[in-house]
Design a protein around this motif. Structure first.
Motif, short mmCIF file in Angstrom:
data_model
loop_
_atom_site.label_atom_id
_atom_site.label_comp_id
_atom_site.label_asym_id
_atom_site.label_seq_id
_atom_site.Cartn_x
_atom_site.Cartn_y
_atom_site.Cartn_z
N TYR A 167 2.25 4.46 5.93
CA TYR A 167 2.19 3.39 6.93
C TYR A 167 0.75 3.16 7.39
O TYR A 167 0.26 2.02 7.40
N ASP A 168 0.08 4.25 7.77
CA ASP A 168 -1.26 4.12 8.33
C ASP A 168 -2.23 3.45 7.37
O ASP A 168 -3.04 2.60 7.77
N ARG A 169 -2.16 3.82 6.09
CA ARG A 169 -3.11 3.24 5.13
C ARG A 169 -2.75 1.80 4.79
O ARG A 169 -3.63 0.99 4.48
N ALA A 170 -1.48 1.43 4.87
CA ALA A 170 -1.10 0.03 4.69
C ALA A 170 -1.64 -0.82 5.84
O ALA A 170 -2.04 -1.98 5.64
N VAL A 171 -1.66 -0.24 7.05
CA VAL A 171 -2.28 -0.92 8.20
C VAL A 171 -3.77 -1.11 7.95
O VAL A 171 -4.33 -2.18 8.17
N ASP A 172 -4.44 -0.05 7.47
CA ASP A 172 -5.88 -0.13 7.18
C ASP A 172 -6.18 -1.23 6.16
O ASP A 172 -7.22 -1.89 6.22
N LEU A 173 -5.26 -1.42 5.21
CA LEU A 173 -5.43 -2.45 4.19
C LEU A 173 -5.18 -3.85 4.73
O LEU A 173 -5.59 -4.84 4.13
N GLY A 174 -4.45 -3.92 5.85
CA GLY A 174 -4.11 -5.21 6.42
C GLY A 174 -2.88 -5.86 5.80
O GLY A 174 -2.64 -7.05 6.00
N VAL A 175 -2.07 -5.07 5.06
CA VAL A 175 -0.88 -5.66 4.42
C VAL A 175 0.35 -5.60 5.31
O VAL A 175 1.36 -6.25 5.02
N ILE A 176 0.30 -4.82 6.40
CA ILE A 176 1.38 -4.82 7.38
C ILE A 176 0.78 -4.84 8.77
O ILE A 176 -0.39 -4.48 8.97
N ASP A 177 1.59 -5.27 9.74
CA ASP A 177 1.17 -5.27 11.14
C ASP A 177 1.30 -3.86 11.72
O ASP A 177 2.29 -3.17 11.46
N GLU A 178 0.33 -3.45 12.50
CA GLU A 178 0.33 -2.08 13.04
C GLU A 178 1.54 -1.80 13.90
O GLU A 178 2.08 -0.68 13.90
N LYS A 179 2.01 -2.79 14.66
CA LYS A 179 3.13 -2.56 15.59
C LYS A 179 4.48 -2.77 14.93
O LYS A 179 5.43 -2.01 15.19
N THR A 180 4.60 -3.77 14.09
CA THR A 180 5.92 -4.13 13.57
C THR A 180 6.20 -3.62 12.17
O THR A 180 7.34 -3.65 11.71
N GLY A 181 5.16 -3.15 11.44
CA GLY A 181 5.39 -2.67 10.08
C GLY A 181 5.63 -3.82 9.12
O GLY A 181 5.18 -4.95 9.34
N GLY A 182 6.38 -3.54 8.05
CA GLY A 182 6.66 -4.58 7.07
C GLY A 182 6.94 -3.97 5.71
O GLY A 182 7.29 -2.79 5.61
N ASN A 183 6.75 -4.75 4.65
CA ASN A 183 6.99 -4.29 3.29
C ASN A 183 5.67 -4.14 2.54
O ASN A 183 4.71 -4.88 2.79
N VAL A 184 5.63 -3.21 1.62
CA VAL A 184 4.43 -3.00 0.81
C VAL A 184 4.85 -2.64 -0.61
O VAL A 184 5.88 -1.97 -0.82
N LYS A 185 4.08 -3.10 -1.59
CA LYS A 185 4.31 -2.75 -2.99
C LYS A 185 3.34 -1.65 -3.41
O LYS A 185 2.26 -1.51 -2.84
N VAL A 186 3.72 -0.91 -4.44
CA VAL A 186 2.80 0.08 -5.01
C VAL A 186 1.52 -0.62 -5.44
O VAL A 186 0.40 -0.10 -5.25
N SER A 187 1.66 -1.82 -5.98
CA SER A 187 0.48 -2.57 -6.44
C SER A 187 -0.47 -2.92 -5.30
O SER A 187 -1.68 -3.09 -5.53
N ASP A 188 0.06 -3.02 -4.06
CA ASP A 188 -0.82 -3.27 -2.91
C ASP A 188 -1.79 -2.12 -2.71
O ASP A 188 -2.98 -2.33 -2.40
N TYR A 189 -1.28 -0.89 -2.86
CA TYR A 189 -2.16 0.28 -2.74
C TYR A 189 -3.16 0.33 -3.90
O TYR A 189 -4.33 0.68 -3.70
N ILE A 190 -2.70 -0.01 -5.10
CA ILE A 190 -3.59 0.02 -6.27
C ILE A 190 -4.71 -1.00 -6.11
O ILE A 190 -5.91 -0.68 -6.25
N ASP A 191 -4.35 -2.24 -5.79
CA ASP A 191 -5.35 -3.30 -5.63
C ASP A 191 -6.30 -2.99 -4.48
O ASP A 191 -7.52 -3.23 -4.57
N GLY A 192 -5.74 -2.43 -3.39
CA GLY A 192 -6.57 -2.07 -2.26
C GLY A 192 -7.56 -0.97 -2.62
O GLY A 192 -8.74 -1.02 -2.22
N ALA A 193 -7.11 0.02 -3.38
CA ALA A 193 -7.99 1.11 -3.80
C ALA A 193 -9.14 0.58 -4.66
O ALA A 193 -10.31 0.97 -4.47
N LYS A 194 -8.82 -0.31 -5.60
CA LYS A 194 -9.87 -0.88 -6.47
C LYS A 194 -10.90 -1.61 -5.64
O LYS A 194 -12.12 -1.45 -5.84
N ARG A 195 -10.43 -2.43 -4.71
CA ARG A 195 -11.35 -3.22 -3.91
C ARG A 195 -12.23 -2.34 -3.02
O ARG A 195 -13.46 -2.48 -2.99
#
Length: 454
Positions: A361-389
């Motif tokens: 959760y915390d790292r998805a927030v750092d990436l900006g793919v979910i809202d810190e308070k409400t959460g949301g959905n994330v794909k494995v590819s979101d972490y991969i693309d975020g890591a590359k960037r």
């Protein structure tokens, strides 16, 4: 004749006096009886052992009548989560219904830092924080319930990773404080939680909150948790083949609310995010040997960066490598090497709905793919693309982001090692129906059920 008549007249006042006296006495006794019948004693004046054999999902309300003592209306439970980075208290109030799963009526939550493991060499110093959290419990629960409210502390990976004696001394200090508290304390109330139990308890929490344990048609969901020292995966297999082919210690069954659940659950100790960081950076968990270096150099850190990082009582000097080949590929190789052959693919899990928690959760927030308070959905590819960037654009960053390249790369690899595809979607939530989605609620259910069955 006149004398006899006179004597009868003299006796009448005496008889009247007696009758008046008796009438007054009867009225007084009726008043006393009525007055004291209207005043019922509080629970605190009833000996604690009167209720303890009845403990479980049957409990009393604030001012119990004799029928309420048997049927019950509320139950409280206090759970301390002694994690690697902090200690948290959950005070739960359950509303009880006949022939139904209990409902969570209210939760009080408070967290303090650092974790118990920070006091490994000075266990006395952990007292202040524990007493602060005990005061939270006492102020959240009516005094009439204290002696029948289970008080439990479960320590997780932070204490699992400590040498045995250090962990024992810390837990002994907690036991002393718990024994002096007004709550229900038993020998098994303070312990180090098995990693698998942590995963199972978190699974119970999530599925209770979404309604999957209430005998409805709501299917259960899987659970992924990434803590500081360990990571867990837990789900309910639908295919008998999964149960037959999985390692025997990955499969467990238990009863909850009159139903039997069979789960695939495993905890990978040492693969939590903080421990994984250390391993990827080239360090070894625990106090370094005398004379060994605490300098860690890695392509997962921004080029030319130098800074301090404390983990498990050791202060390391962390440095980035000079700019050369793209940082993402170099970091990826380090992570894949560290994880090689350490994680098993989780069979049918790839096709099931999963919730993911904690550092996912915390790292998805750092990436900006979910809202810190409400959460949301994330794909494995979101972490991969975020890591590359992040890795390929690294500069000397603020302290809070210096490990973001490493963390995102690690998360993306461990998810794929567990068998999830790049397009797999996870639900991320800190709360469900305003309740913290930690293992604490599930562990409290499990503990009270164990009391009820004894």
């Amino acid at each position: 004749m006149e004398l006899q008549k006179h004597s009868s007249i003299m006796r009448l006042p005496k008889l009247a006096s007696v009758l008046v006296f008796l009438a007054c006495l009867a009225a007084y006794l009726m008043f006393v009886k009525h007055h004291y019948d209207g005043v019922r004693p509080t629970i605190s004046k009833i000996p604690p052992h009167y209720f303890r054999p009845r403990l479980g999902w049957s409990y009393t309300s604030n001012r119990p009548t004799s029928s309420e003592v048997v049927s019950g209306r509320f139950q409280y439970g206090v759970m301390f989560d002694a994690g690697s980075t902090g200690t948290r208290i959950h005070v739960f109030q359950f509303q009880l219904e006949d022939n139904e799963a209990p409902k969570l009526a209210h939760e009080t939550f408070r967290a303090i830092k650092p974790g118990l493991s920070a006091y490994a060499d000075e266990p006395e110093k952990c007292k202040e924080g524990i007493l602060e959290l005990l005061n939270v419990a006492q102020s959240s629960i009516p005094p009439s319930y204290w002696s029948n409210t289970p008080l439990v502390l479960k320590a997780t990976a932070g204490l699992r990773l400590l040498p045995g004696e250090k962990a024992k001394h810390l837990l002994d200090m907690v036991r002393e404080l718990f024994e002096e508290s007004p709550f229900l304390y038993r020998g098994d109330s303070v312990s180090i939680m098995d990693g698998t139990d942590e995963g199972i308890s978190a699974w119970i929490t999530v599925n209770f909150l979404i309604g999957g344990l209430h005998g409805s048609n709501t299917p259960t969901v899987g659970m992924l948790d990434l803590g500081g020292g360990s990571t867990q995966i837990t789900y309910s297999p639908q295919d008998e083949k999964t149960i037959q082919t999985s390692p025997i210690d990955y499969i467990t069954s238990f009863q909850m609310f009159n139903s039997t659940h069979t789960l695939y659950s495993h905890s990978y100790l040492g693969l939590g995010l903080m421990s994984a960081r250390l391993a990827v950076l080239g360090g070894i968990e625990g106090q370094p040997l005398e004379g060994s270096s605490t300098e860690l150099v890695s392509p997962c850190i921004a080029p030319d960066y130098t800074g301090q990082w404390e983990h498990a009582e050791v202060v390391y000097t962390v440095k980035g490598q000079k700019a050369g080949e793209p940082s993402y590929e170099s970091c990826l190789k380090k992570v894949e090497k560290m994880l090689y052959n350490k994680v098993k693919k989780a069979g049918e899990a790839k096709d099931m709905e999963f919730y993911a928690f904690s550092y996912y959760y915390d790292r998805a927030v750092d990436l900006g793919v979910i809202d810190e308070k409400t959460g949301g959905n994330v794909k494995v590819s979101d972490y991969i693309d975020g890591a590359k960037r992040v890795c390929n654009e690294m500069t000397v960053t603020p302290e809070s982001n210096r490990f973001l390249c490493l963390d995102l790369t690690y998360i993306s690899v461990v998810l794929q090692e567990l068998g999830f595809s790049k397009d797999k979607v996870f639900k991320l939530a800190r709360t469900i129906n305003d309740v913290e989605t930690s293992w604490a609620l599930g562990a409290t259910f499990h503990y009270i059920e164990s009391l009820h069955s004894q």
